[in-house]
Write a protein that holds these residues in place. Sequence first.
Motif, PDB file in Angstrom:
ATOM      1  N   LYS A   4       0.825  -1.213   0.000  1.00 16.43           N
ATOM      2  CA  LYS A   4       0.000   0.000   0.000  1.00 16.43           C
ATOM      3  C   LYS A   4       0.859   1.262   0.000  1.00 16.43           C
ATOM      4  O   LYS A   4       0.562   2.227  -0.699  1.00 16.43           O
ATOM      5  CB  LYS A   4      -0.937   0.000   1.207  1.00 16.43           C
ATOM      6  N   SER A   5       1.923   1.243   0.776  1.00 13.58           N
ATOM      7  CA  SER A   5       2.818   2.401   0.836  1.00 13.58           C
ATOM      8  C   SER A   5       3.477   2.643  -0.517  1.00 13.58           C
ATOM      9  O   SER A   5       3.550   3.791  -0.988  1.00 13.58           O
ATOM     10  CB  SER A   5       3.873   2.185   1.915  1.00 13.58           C
ATOM     11  N   CYS A   6       3.939   1.589  -1.156  1.00 21.02           N
ATOM     12  CA  CYS A   6       4.598   1.733  -2.461  1.00 21.02           C
ATOM     13  C   CYS A   6       3.617   2.136  -3.547  1.00 21.02           C
ATOM     14  O   CYS A   6       3.953   2.945  -4.429  1.00 21.02           O
ATOM     15  CB  CYS A   6       5.322   0.437  -2.836  1.00 21.02           C
ATOM     16  N   GLU A   7       2.404   1.619  -3.488  1.00 21.25           N
ATOM     17  CA  GLU A   7       1.386   2.008  -4.477  1.00 21.25           C
ATOM     18  C   GLU A   7       1.015   3.482  -4.342  1.00 21.25           C
ATOM     19  O   GLU A   7       0.739   4.151  -5.330  1.00 21.25           O
ATOM     20  CB  GLU A   7       0.138   1.139  -4.356  1.00 21.25           C
ATOM     21  N   ALA A   8       1.031   3.987  -3.118  1.00 22.80           N
ATOM     22  CA  ALA A   8       0.695   5.400  -2.885  1.00 22.80           C
ATOM     23  C   ALA A   8       1.826   6.325  -3.327  1.00 22.80           C
ATOM     24  O   ALA A   8       1.602   7.496  -3.596  1.00 22.80           O
ATOM     25  CB  ALA A   8       0.388   5.614  -1.406  1.00 22.80           C
ATOM     26  N   ASN A   9       3.029   5.788  -3.406  1.00 25.69           N
ATOM     27  CA  ASN A   9       4.207   6.565  -3.773  1.00 25.69           C
ATOM     28  C   ASN A   9       4.680   6.126  -5.150  1.00 25.69           C
ATOM     29  O   ASN A   9       5.301   5.102  -5.293  1.00 25.69           O
ATOM     30  CB  ASN A   9       5.318   6.348  -2.739  1.00 25.69           C
ATOM     31  N   ARG A  10       4.427   6.917  -6.133  1.00 20.19           N
ATOM     32  CA  ARG A  10       4.805   6.551  -7.507  1.00 20.19           C
ATOM     33  C   ARG A  10       6.070   7.254  -7.971  1.00 20.19           C
ATOM     34  O   ARG A  10       6.221   7.550  -9.146  1.00 20.19           O
ATOM     35  CB  ARG A  10       3.645   6.834  -8.466  1.00 20.19           C
ATOM     36  N   ASN A  11       7.011   7.566  -7.037  1.00 24.41           N
ATOM     37  CA  ASN A  11       8.274   8.217  -7.424  1.00 24.41           C
ATOM     38  C   ASN A  11       9.020   7.376  -8.395  1.00 24.41           C
ATOM     39  O   ASN A  11       9.541   6.434  -8.342  1.00 24.41           O
ATOM     40  CB  ASN A  11       9.137   8.520  -6.211  1.00 24.41           C
TER      41      ASN A  11
END
Length: 135
Positions: A128-135
């Motif tokens: 969830k954290s990685c999906e929210a962060n699309r850097n």
Amino acid sequence: EIFLSTSADTIAYTYGTIRPQGVRAILSHLSIDNTDVLTDVGSGTGNVVVQIFANTPIRSVRGIEFIKARHLDAVRHGDAFKKAFKTDPSRDLQFVNGDLCKEDYSDSTIVFANSLCFTDALMDCLRKSCEANRN
């Protein structure tokens, strides 16, 4: 490349460590430059964090470790590295004693997790954290 310890001092925790040649193999697949920020979630004693800092031009590398004793070992390793080698003050090497589900690492362009022993709940939180962060 990975070995596990389930000794009594780890209580119910299983811990996997990536050896230097394993880190080199991972780095060979990444194009890290001086704009990147890498976060190692579940960074343990900091070996991956320090090796990436030492062997790439990365702007910032951080390790997040929940277990206090491992975090303190990582801080000691990072301090020893900085003391032994002149480091560029514009680059950042940091260790956080925290919960990967609660810490903010949204500035990361690369998130690394040696997640073989992570619970399903931790993996879901990481996803969830990685999906929210699309850097």
